[in-house]
Write a protein that holds these residues in place. Structure first.
Motif, PDB file in Angstrom:
ATOM      1  N   THR A 141       0.823  -1.208   0.000  1.00  0.00           N
ATOM      2  CA  THR A 141       0.000   0.000   0.000  1.00  0.00           C
ATOM      3  C   THR A 141       0.864   1.268   0.000  1.00  0.00           C
ATOM      4  N   ALA A 142       2.073   1.158  -0.536  1.00  0.00           N
ATOM      5  CA  ALA A 142       3.006   2.282  -0.539  1.00  0.00           C
ATOM      6  C   ALA A 142       2.505   3.455  -1.375  1.00  0.00           C
ATOM      7  N   GLY A 143       1.488   3.238  -2.201  1.00  0.00           N
ATOM      8  CA  GLY A 143       0.957   4.336  -3.000  1.00  0.00           C
ATOM      9  C   GLY A 143       0.383   5.463  -2.173  1.00  0.00           C
ATOM     10  N   TYR A 144      -0.014   5.174  -0.932  1.00  0.00           N
ATOM     11  CA  TYR A 144      -0.529   6.240  -0.066  1.00  0.00           C
ATOM     12  C   TYR A 144       0.550   7.254   0.306  1.00  0.00           C
ATOM     13  N   ASP A 145       1.819   6.895   0.090  1.00  0.00           N
ATOM     14  CA  ASP A 145       2.907   7.836   0.347  1.00  0.00           C
ATOM     15  C   ASP A 145       3.111   8.796  -0.821  1.00  0.00           C
ATOM     16  N   GLY A 146       2.390   8.571  -1.939  1.00  0.00           N
ATOM     17  CA  GLY A 146       2.541   9.431  -3.101  1.00  0.00           C
ATOM     18  C   GLY A 146       3.842   9.188  -3.842  1.00  0.00           C
ATOM     19  N   ASP A 147       4.081   9.999  -4.858  1.00  0.00           N
ATOM     20  CA  ASP A 147       5.312   9.905  -5.646  1.00  0.00           C
ATOM     21  C   ASP A 147       5.603  11.277  -6.233  1.00  0.00           C
ATOM     22  N   GLY A 148       6.430  12.033  -5.522  1.00  0.00           N
ATOM     23  CA  GLY A 148       6.758  13.387  -5.955  1.00  0.00           C
ATOM     24  C   GLY A 148       7.463  13.454  -7.288  1.00  0.00           C
ATOM     25  N   LYS A 149       8.075  12.354  -7.734  1.00  0.00           N
ATOM     26  CA  LYS A 149       8.798  12.366  -9.011  1.00  0.00           C
ATOM     27  C   LYS A 149       7.851  12.518 -10.198  1.00  0.00           C
ATOM     28  N   LEU A 150       6.561  12.332  -9.976  1.00  0.00           N
ATOM     29  CA  LEU A 150       5.596  12.504 -11.060  1.00  0.00           C
ATOM     30  C   LEU A 150       5.435  13.962 -11.462  1.00  0.00           C
ATOM     31  N   LEU A 151       5.981  14.880 -10.691  1.00  0.00           N
ATOM     32  CA  LEU A 151       5.820  16.295 -10.992  1.00  0.00           C
ATOM     33  C   LEU A 151       6.636  16.733 -12.198  1.00  0.00           C
ATOM     34  N   THR A 152       7.561  15.910 -12.669  1.00  0.00           N
ATOM     35  CA  THR A 152       8.439  16.287 -13.770  1.00  0.00           C
ATOM     36  C   THR A 152       7.712  16.201 -15.102  1.00  0.00           C
ATOM     37  N   ALA A 153       7.689  17.310 -15.847  1.00  0.00           N
ATOM     38  CA  ALA A 153       7.137  17.350 -17.197  1.00  0.00           C
ATOM     39  C   ALA A 153       8.059  18.204 -18.057  1.00  0.00           C
ATOM     40  N   PHE A 154       7.953  18.045 -19.379  1.00  0.00           N
ATOM     41  CA  PHE A 154       8.841  18.736 -20.300  1.00  0.00           C
ATOM     42  C   PHE A 154       8.027  19.375 -21.422  1.00  0.00           C
ATOM     43  N   PRO A 155       8.544  20.470 -22.005  1.00  0.00           N
ATOM     44  CA  PRO A 155       7.841  21.056 -23.155  1.00  0.00           C
ATOM     45  C   PRO A 155       7.819  20.075 -24.316  1.00  0.00           C
ATOM     46  N   SER A 156       6.735  20.083 -25.071  1.00  0.00           N
ATOM     47  CA  SER A 156       6.654  19.249 -26.258  1.00  0.00           C
ATOM     48  C   SER A 156       7.644  19.749 -27.296  1.00  0.00           C
ATOM     49  N   GLU A 157       8.308  18.825 -27.990  1.00  0.00           N
ATOM     50  CA  GLU A 157       9.292  19.204 -29.005  1.00  0.00           C
ATOM     51  C   GLU A 157       8.722  19.107 -30.415  1.00  0.00           C
ATOM     52  N   ALA A 158       7.419  18.944 -30.531  1.00  0.00           N
ATOM     53  CA  ALA A 158       6.807  18.854 -31.849  1.00  0.00           C
ATOM     54  C   ALA A 158       6.905  20.202 -32.563  1.00  0.00           C
ATOM     55  N   PRO A 159       7.246  20.209 -33.854  1.00  0.00           N
ATOM     56  CA  PRO A 159       7.300  21.471 -34.608  1.00  0.00           C
ATOM     57  C   PRO A 159       5.948  22.174 -34.585  1.00  0.00           C
ATOM     58  N   GLU A 160       5.997  23.501 -34.639  1.00  0.00           N
ATOM     59  CA  GLU A 160       4.758  24.271 -34.606  1.00  0.00           C
ATOM     60  C   GLU A 160       3.852  23.875 -35.765  1.00  0.00           C
ATOM     61  N   GLY A 161       2.616  23.619 -35.461  1.00  0.00           N
ATOM     62  CA  GLY A 161       1.659  23.241 -36.487  1.00  0.00           C
ATOM     63  C   GLY A 161       1.598  21.759 -36.762  1.00  0.00           C
ATOM     64  N   ALA A 162       2.541  20.987 -36.205  1.00  0.00           N
ATOM     65  CA  ALA A 162       2.544  19.544 -36.440  1.00  0.00           C
ATOM     66  C   ALA A 162       1.428  18.881 -35.645  1.00  0.00           C
ATOM     67  N   ILE A 163       0.912  17.792 -36.188  1.00  0.00           N
ATOM     68  CA  ILE A 163      -0.122  17.018 -35.499  1.00  0.00           C
ATOM     69  C   ILE A 163       0.566  15.906 -34.713  1.00  0.00           C
ATOM     70  N   ALA A 164       0.472  15.967 -33.399  1.00  0.00           N
ATOM     71  CA  ALA A 164       1.153  14.982 -32.556  1.00  0.00           C
ATOM     72  C   ALA A 164       0.466  13.630 -32.653  1.00  0.00           C
ATOM     73  N   GLY A 165       1.272  12.580 -32.661  1.00  0.00           N
ATOM     74  CA  GLY A 165       0.733  11.232 -32.645  1.00  0.00           C
ATOM     75  C   GLY A 165       0.592  10.719 -31.224  1.00  0.00           C
ATOM     76  N   GLN A 166       0.087   9.504 -31.105  1.00  0.00           N
ATOM     77  CA  GLN A 166      -0.109   8.903 -29.795  1.00  0.00           C
ATOM     78  C   GLN A 166       1.223   8.480 -29.173  1.00  0.00           C
ATOM     79  N   VAL A 167       1.305   8.638 -27.879  1.00  0.00           N
ATOM     80  CA  VAL A 167       2.371   8.034 -27.079  1.00  0.00           C
ATOM     81  C   VAL A 167       1.703   6.938 -26.256  1.00  0.00           C
ATOM     82  N   VAL A 168       2.128   5.689 -26.433  1.00  0.00           N
ATOM     83  CA  VAL A 168       1.512   4.568 -25.742  1.00  0.00           C
ATOM     84  C   VAL A 168       2.584   3.798 -24.986  1.00  0.00           C
ATOM     85  N   GLU A 169       2.375   3.590 -23.698  1.00  0.00           N
ATOM     86  CA  GLU A 169       3.297   2.818 -22.860  1.00  0.00           C
ATOM     87  C   GLU A 169       2.565   1.610 -22.296  1.00  0.00           C
ATOM     88  N   GLY A 170       3.176   0.446 -22.429  1.00  0.00           N
ATOM     89  CA  GLY A 170       2.595  -0.766 -21.881  1.00  0.00           C
ATOM     90  C   GLY A 170       3.212  -1.997 -22.537  1.00  0.00           C
TER      91      GLY A 170
END
Length: 212
Positions: free
Chosen positions: A66-95
């Motif tokens: 049940t360690a999930g109740y302690d949270g995960d501060g590392k999830l706060l990390t996000a980055f700007p998208s590097e897609a060129p302006e006007g480009a249509i982004a595709g799906q990102v799928v993890e699994g």
């Protein structure tokens, strides 16, 4: 972690950051006595070399599960998208992302795999963070339906993608070990934003089937 680092993500604080849980020595010993009493009532002989420490091990195992109740501060990390302006982004799928939960109805495990997909907006999230996102909610007492909703809703608040898709497939010991003793798997899907488009849903599910 300094809570100010969470910025405007007020609603996410319980998911991403929490004070680490602590069990005092006195409480731990009391809980172990309760567990021992229950196990003995169910027929376990606690006076053998293999079982004398079972109540203590069981309590530690539950705490870890049940360690999930302690949270995960590392999830706060996000980055700007590097897609060129006007480009249509595709799906990102993890699994497949493996997970094990404790069902809140019987406190028995259910386990399976998750696939998480999103269509980036202005931000992206590290691939490993998608695994962290699944497991911060999986390592709690929960039900499969809520787990998928929490994954989707939290990813939406973290990076505001154009669309989100979550697919969970799990086996539930509460139905395998008791009751109807059913050995099927339960699948649930959750859609947000651009994934209202049937074509995008089909593309995502094709990726799920290819990696299942």
């Amino acid at each position: 972690m300094d809570l100010e680092a969470v910025g405007d993500l007020v609603d996410l604080r319980p998911a991403l950051y929490a004070e680490p849980r602590q069990i005092s020595t006195a409480d731990r010993e009391r809980y172990e006595r309760f567990i021992a009493e229950i196990f003995e009532a169910l027929g376990m002989d606690l006076d053998t070399p293999g079982t004398r420490e079972t109540p203590a091990r069981f309590l530690r195992a539950l705490f870890d599960a049940t360690a999930g109740y302690d949270g995960d501060g590392k999830l706060l990390t996000a980055f700007p998208s590097e897609a060129p302006e006007g480009a249509i982004a595709g799906q990102v799928v993890e699994g497949p992302i493996s997970f094990v939960c404790l069902c809140e109805h019987h406190a028995l495990p259910f386990h399976g795999v998750a696939h998480v997909g999103y269509i980036p907006g202005e931000q992206i999230i590290g691939i490993s963070k998608l695994t962290r996102l699944v497991r911060v909610f999986a390592r709690r007492f929960t039900v499969q339906e809520r787990l998928g909703e929490q994954i989707a809703d939290t990813l939406e608040e973290l990076i505001e993608p154009r669309g989100i898709a979550v697919h969970l497939a799990a086996s539930h010991l509460c139905t395998q070990m008791r009751g109807v003793e059913e050995h099927s798997r339960t699948a649930t899907t959750f859609w947000r934003g651009a994934f209202e488009d049937p074509a995008l849903r089909a593309e995502f599910l094709q990726e799920v089937r290819a990696t299942a």
